[in-house]
Design a protein around this motif. Structure first.
Motif, PDB file in Angstrom:
ATOM      1  N   PRO A  98       0.814  -1.218   0.000  1.00 12.61           N
ATOM      2  CA  PRO A  98       0.000   0.000   0.000  1.00 12.61           C
ATOM      3  C   PRO A  98       0.850   1.273   0.000  1.00 12.61           C
ATOM      4  N   ALA A  99       1.942   1.274   0.770  1.00 10.28           N
ATOM      5  CA  ALA A  99       2.806   2.461   0.811  1.00 10.28           C
ATOM      6  C   ALA A  99       3.478   2.685  -0.542  1.00 10.28           C
ATOM      7  N   ALA A 100       3.930   1.591  -1.170  1.00 10.53           N
ATOM      8  CA  ALA A 100       4.539   1.719  -2.496  1.00 10.53           C
ATOM      9  C   ALA A 100       3.526   2.236  -3.509  1.00 10.53           C
ATOM     10  N   GLY A 101       2.268   1.790  -3.375  1.00 11.62           N
ATOM     11  CA  GLY A 101       1.224   2.271  -4.274  1.00 11.62           C
ATOM     12  C   GLY A 101       1.024   3.769  -4.168  1.00 11.62           C
ATOM     13  N   LEU A 102       1.116   4.291  -2.957  1.00 11.24           N
ATOM     14  CA  LEU A 102       0.983   5.741  -2.766  1.00 11.24           C
ATOM     15  C   LEU A 102       2.133   6.491  -3.419  1.00 11.24           C
ATOM     16  N   VAL A 103       3.340   5.926  -3.329  1.00 14.06           N
ATOM     17  CA  VAL A 103       4.498   6.565  -3.970  1.00 14.06           C
ATOM     18  C   VAL A 103       4.335   6.557  -5.486  1.00 14.06           C
ATOM     19  N   LEU A 104       3.871   5.432  -6.029  1.00 18.26           N
ATOM     20  CA  LEU A 104       3.690   5.332  -7.480  1.00 18.26           C
ATOM     21  C   LEU A 104       2.619   6.293  -7.988  1.00 18.26           C
ATOM     22  N   ALA A 105       1.717   6.701  -7.103  1.00 16.29           N
ATOM     23  CA  ALA A 105       0.662   7.633  -7.512  1.00 16.29           C
ATOM     24  C   ALA A 105       1.203   9.024  -7.814  1.00 16.29           C
ATOM     25  N   ALA A 106       2.463   9.287  -7.443  1.00 23.71           N
ATOM     26  CA  ALA A 106       3.022  10.625  -7.628  1.00 23.71           C
ATOM     27  C   ALA A 106       3.051  11.038  -9.096  1.00 23.71           C
ATOM     28  N   SER A 107       3.405  10.102  -9.987  1.00 30.21           N
ATOM     29  CA  SER A 107       3.487  10.446 -11.412  1.00 30.21           C
ATOM     30  C   SER A 107       2.120  10.814 -11.999  1.00 30.21           C
ATOM     31  N   PRO A 108       1.075   9.977 -11.831  1.00 31.06           N
ATOM     32  CA  PRO A 108      -0.225  10.402 -12.347  1.00 31.06           C
ATOM     33  C   PRO A 108      -0.787  11.637 -11.650  1.00 31.06           C
ATOM     34  N   ILE A 109      -0.433  11.851 -10.377  1.00 31.76           N
ATOM     35  CA  ILE A 109      -0.864  13.093  -9.714  1.00 31.76           C
ATOM     36  C   ILE A 109      -0.194  14.283 -10.387  1.00 31.76           C
ATOM     37  N   GLY A 110       1.083  14.123 -10.756  1.00 31.99           N
ATOM     38  CA  GLY A 110       1.755  15.177 -11.512  1.00 31.99           C
ATOM     39  C   GLY A 110       1.056  15.459 -12.821  1.00 31.99           C
ATOM     40  N   LEU A 111       0.578  14.383 -13.500  1.00 28.13           N
ATOM     41  CA  LEU A 111      -0.170  14.560 -14.742  1.00 28.13           C
ATOM     42  C   LEU A 111      -1.468  15.323 -14.495  1.00 28.13           C
ATOM     43  N   ILE A 112      -2.133  15.009 -13.372  1.00 24.39           N
ATOM     44  CA  ILE A 112      -3.362  15.716 -13.008  1.00 24.39           C
ATOM     45  C   ILE A 112      -3.100  17.204 -12.838  1.00 24.39           C
ATOM     46  N   LEU A 113      -1.967  17.543 -12.226  1.00 23.83           N
ATOM     47  CA  LEU A 113      -1.619  18.946 -12.030  1.00 23.83           C
ATOM     48  C   LEU A 113      -1.169  19.597 -13.338  1.00 23.83           C
ATOM     49  N   GLY A 114      -0.514  18.806 -14.191  1.00 24.41           N
ATOM     50  CA  GLY A 114      -0.004  19.348 -15.450  1.00 24.41           C
ATOM     51  C   GLY A 114      -1.098  19.695 -16.435  1.00 24.41           C
ATOM     52  N   ALA A 115      -2.200  18.942 -16.422  1.00 27.49           N
ATOM     53  CA  ALA A 115      -3.270  19.176 -17.394  1.00 27.49           C
ATOM     54  C   ALA A 115      -3.890  20.570 -17.261  1.00 27.49           C
ATOM     55  N   PRO A 116      -4.346  20.989 -16.067  1.00 27.39           N
ATOM     56  CA  PRO A 116      -4.897  22.353 -15.967  1.00 27.39           C
ATOM     57  C   PRO A 116      -3.848  23.439 -16.168  1.00 27.39           C
ATOM     58  N   ALA A 117      -2.601  23.145 -15.779  1.00 26.00           N
ATOM     59  CA  ALA A 117      -1.526  24.112 -16.034  1.00 26.00           C
ATOM     60  C   ALA A 117      -1.357  24.322 -17.531  1.00 26.00           C
ATOM     61  N   ALA A 118      -1.472  23.237 -18.299  1.00 26.00           N
ATOM     62  CA  ALA A 118      -1.371  23.343 -19.757  1.00 26.00           C
ATOM     63  C   ALA A 118      -2.499  24.186 -20.319  1.00 26.00           C
ATOM     64  N   ALA A 119      -3.700  24.039 -19.749  1.00 20.27           N
ATOM     65  CA  ALA A 119      -4.839  24.834 -20.219  1.00 20.27           C
ATOM     66  C   ALA A 119      -4.593  26.324 -19.999  1.00 20.27           C
ATOM     67  N   ARG A 120      -3.985  26.663 -18.864  1.00 25.05           N
ATOM     68  CA  ARG A 120      -3.703  28.074 -18.592  1.00 25.05           C
ATOM     69  C   ARG A 120      -2.583  28.607 -19.491  1.00 25.05           C
ATOM     70  N   LEU A 121      -1.619  27.736 -19.823  1.00 24.39           N
ATOM     71  CA  LEU A 121      -0.515  28.173 -20.677  1.00 24.39           C
ATOM     72  C   LEU A 121      -0.900  28.263 -22.149  1.00 24.39           C
ATOM     73  N   ALA A 122      -1.991  27.571 -22.515  1.00 18.30           N
ATOM     74  CA  ALA A 122      -2.348  27.445 -23.926  1.00 18.30           C
ATOM     75  C   ALA A 122      -2.537  28.794 -24.610  1.00 18.30           C
ATOM     76  N   GLY A 123      -3.069  29.746 -23.901  1.00 14.42           N
ATOM     77  CA  GLY A 123      -3.289  31.046 -24.525  1.00 14.42           C
ATOM     78  C   GLY A 123      -2.048  31.905 -24.598  1.00 14.42           C
ATOM     79  N   ALA A 124      -1.001  31.510 -23.885  1.00 12.26           N
ATOM     80  CA  ALA A 124       0.194  32.341 -23.798  1.00 12.26           C
ATOM     81  C   ALA A 124       1.342  31.853 -24.670  1.00 12.26           C
ATOM     82  N   ILE A 125       1.468  30.526 -24.844  1.00 13.52           N
ATOM     83  CA  ILE A 125       2.585  30.005 -25.629  1.00 13.52           C
ATOM     84  C   ILE A 125       2.064  29.007 -26.663  1.00 13.52           C
ATOM     85  N   HIS A 126       2.853  28.828 -27.696  1.00 15.12           N
ATOM     86  CA  HIS A 126       2.484  27.894 -28.754  1.00 15.12           C
ATOM     87  C   HIS A 126       2.491  26.467 -28.218  1.00 15.12           C
ATOM     88  N   ALA A 127       1.609  25.639 -28.760  1.00 13.94           N
ATOM     89  CA  ALA A 127       1.467  24.264 -28.270  1.00 13.94           C
ATOM     90  C   ALA A 127       2.763  23.478 -28.417  1.00 13.94           C
TER      91      ALA A 127
END
Length: 500
Positions: free
Chosen positions: A334-363
């Motif tokens: 279970p503890a290892a599973g929580l550590v492995l969740a870090a990468s998809p959590i980063g993806l979760i954070l990256g997606a809305p950040a990309a939406a905010r950047l979309a209007g400012a920089i080229h894709a």
């Protein structure tokens, strides 16, 4: 985005069926399949439609919960441990091979119809997996599950972008990317709890209500009008594509066994022949599965290859980190599973950040930043050594996931802008197919590297050998991501307009 104009005006050119000139249109001018304007869905209906896509997407992405049930499955069916791989192969091979074909079918016959069929088949497949009493029946149900997953996901990006005005495309696609990350983040945790309480059938049974909810709410999705009368479906092209992808997936899997090297090389050769036949077929028909002329644009071709390579490299975290956490950190599952969740959590954070950047920089510029962050995270993990720092591992994994989130939203945005609006199913399924193929490649290539480096790097058969393989495989994974960065820089993606 203004920076997409060159891509939009790229390789469409002239085809046997006449001129195909595509330009951006304001949402009020967008034309539906029946020749009438398409208006974004109203509030309440749109909320239900989005819920349908959420349920359908998460039900598929929760499949990583099955990995937690592997020990239970081995015991239940009295399997040799290597045989458990076919639970993954039966599903992944089917899913990857059919994705692009079903995306094209959605463009012709209607995205909602394909999605609803996928939700229905998925519900049946989950139930059949849960009640399987023989390993053969479980594998057959997994194949059916792969069909359902390909149907449900292939038209997801096209459907979710159809619910909103075109200028919100990047923001909407970031939501879809977030859903993918969310499923990957919580699936191992949920799977562990379910298996502990109810055994392996629970990792399938708990998704039946999700698929049924997607089916019920899916009728709120825009129906569209079929184009089957005006456009034919390239059955021969579809068959060649399915065979080419299926054979390459099998070839990559066989690379894991040294005694199967000749078979693997033969399969790779067969896949290359099938791929060449598919390309020849697609340039000679009026209505191909995908117009391969788009890949004449070097930037678009690189984008597709880069997405595969980044997913190949990123899979090192899920494939190798569990061994490292157990051997060096002595962490529980279970503890290892929580550590492995870090990468998809980063993806979760990256997606809305990309939406905010979309209007400012080229894709393409955003894709370059994402690839650089992914490379940095993977190379940082390769330097951990025998002193486990959970903080560094979690931060580096999150950085890698965040980078992939930026890249994937940019890729979704460029693909949907490059291909004509009427081919949105193909555009979205292309992104998901390259992701899946990259993960399959990662499972084979990285495990080969890990084994070879473990044997060559240390005479100690224990922790020293594992560390040599772990550090070396992550260095390779980081270098693969860094290669994407170098190629993108060479193409001029760092410039303001993302052009070479």
């Amino acid at each position: 985005m203004d920076g997409h104009r060159r891509l939009l005006a790229g390789p469409q050119g002239r085809r046997r069926g006449g001129n195909r000139h595509h330009r951006y249109r304001h949402p009020s001018q967008q034309v539906g399949r029946g020749g009438t304007a398409i208006d974004p869905a109203p509030g309440p209906t749109r909320a239900i439609a989005v819920a349908a896509l959420c349920f359908g997407t998460i039900a598929v992405q929760f499949d990583s919960a099955v990995n937690i049930a592997f020990p239970d499955l081995v015991r239940a069916f009295a399997l040799p441990i290597p045989d458990i791989q076919w639970i993954v192969i039966a599903y992944t091979l089917t899913y990857a091979a059919l994705m692009l074909v079903f995306g094209r079918a959605g463009d012709i016959f209607g995205h909602r119809a394909v999605f609803l069929l996928g939700a229905a088949i998925s519900a049946v497949a989950f139930a059949l997996c849960a009640i399987s009493t023989a390993y053969g029946w479980l594998l057959a149900a997994r194949v059916l599950q792969g069909v359902g997953a390909a149907l449900a996901l292939s038209c997801g990006p096209a459907l979710i972008t159809s619910l909103y005005a075109e200028e919100h495309r990047a923001r909407v696609l970031s939501l879809y990317t977030l859903l993918i990350g969310f499923g990957g983040a919580i699936a191992p945790v949920v799977g562990g709890l379910l298996v502990e309480r109810w055994g392996w059938p629970a990792v399938f049974a708990f998704r039946v209500p999700l698929a049924l909810a997607a089916l019920a709410a899916g009728f709120a999705l825009p129906a569209g009008k079929a184009r089957a009368v005006r456009e034919g479906f390239d059955g021969w092209g579809a068959a060649l594509l399915v065979l080419a992808i299926a054979v390459i997936v099998l070839a990559l899997n066989q690379l894991q066994g040294r005694d199967q090297l000749l078979l693997s090389l033969a399969l790779l050769g067969g896949s290359a022949v099938l791929g060449a036949a598919f390309v020849w077929r697609e340039v000679s028909v009026d209505h191909p599965i995908i117009d391969v002329r788009y890949f004449r644009d070097a930037d678009f071709a690189l984008l597709n290859v880069a997405h595969m390579l980044l997913n190949l490299a990123g899979f090192a975290i899920f494939l190798l980190a569990p061994f490292y956490l157990h051997a060096v950190g002595n962490l529980s599952a279970p503890a290892a599973g929580l550590v492995l969740a870090a990468s998809p959590i980063g993806l979760i954070l990256g997606a809305p950040a990309a939406a905010r950047l979309a209007g400012a920089i080229h894709a393409r510029r955003m894709a370059l930043i994402g690839a650089a962050l992914s490379a940095t995270g993977l190379l940082a993990i390769s330097l951990l050594g025998d002193r486990l720092s959970l903080l560094i591992l979690v931060l580096a994994s999150s950085l890698q996931g965040f980078g992939v989130g930026l890249f994937q939203v940019a890729y979704f945005d460029i693909a949907t802008a490059t291909l004509p609006k009427k081919d949105r199913g193909v555009a979205g399924s292309l992104v998901l197919m390259t992701r899946t193929v990259g993960i399959v490649m990662g499972a084979s290539v990285l495990m080969l590297a890990f084994r070879a480096l473990s044997e060559a790097g240390s005479t100690d058969a224990g922790q020293g050998s594992l560390l040599a393989g772990f550090s070396g495989a992550f260095a390779i994974a980081g270098s693969i991501s860094l290669l994407v960065v170098v190629l993108a820089l060479a193409r001029g993606w760092a410039r303001k307009d993302g052009r070479a």
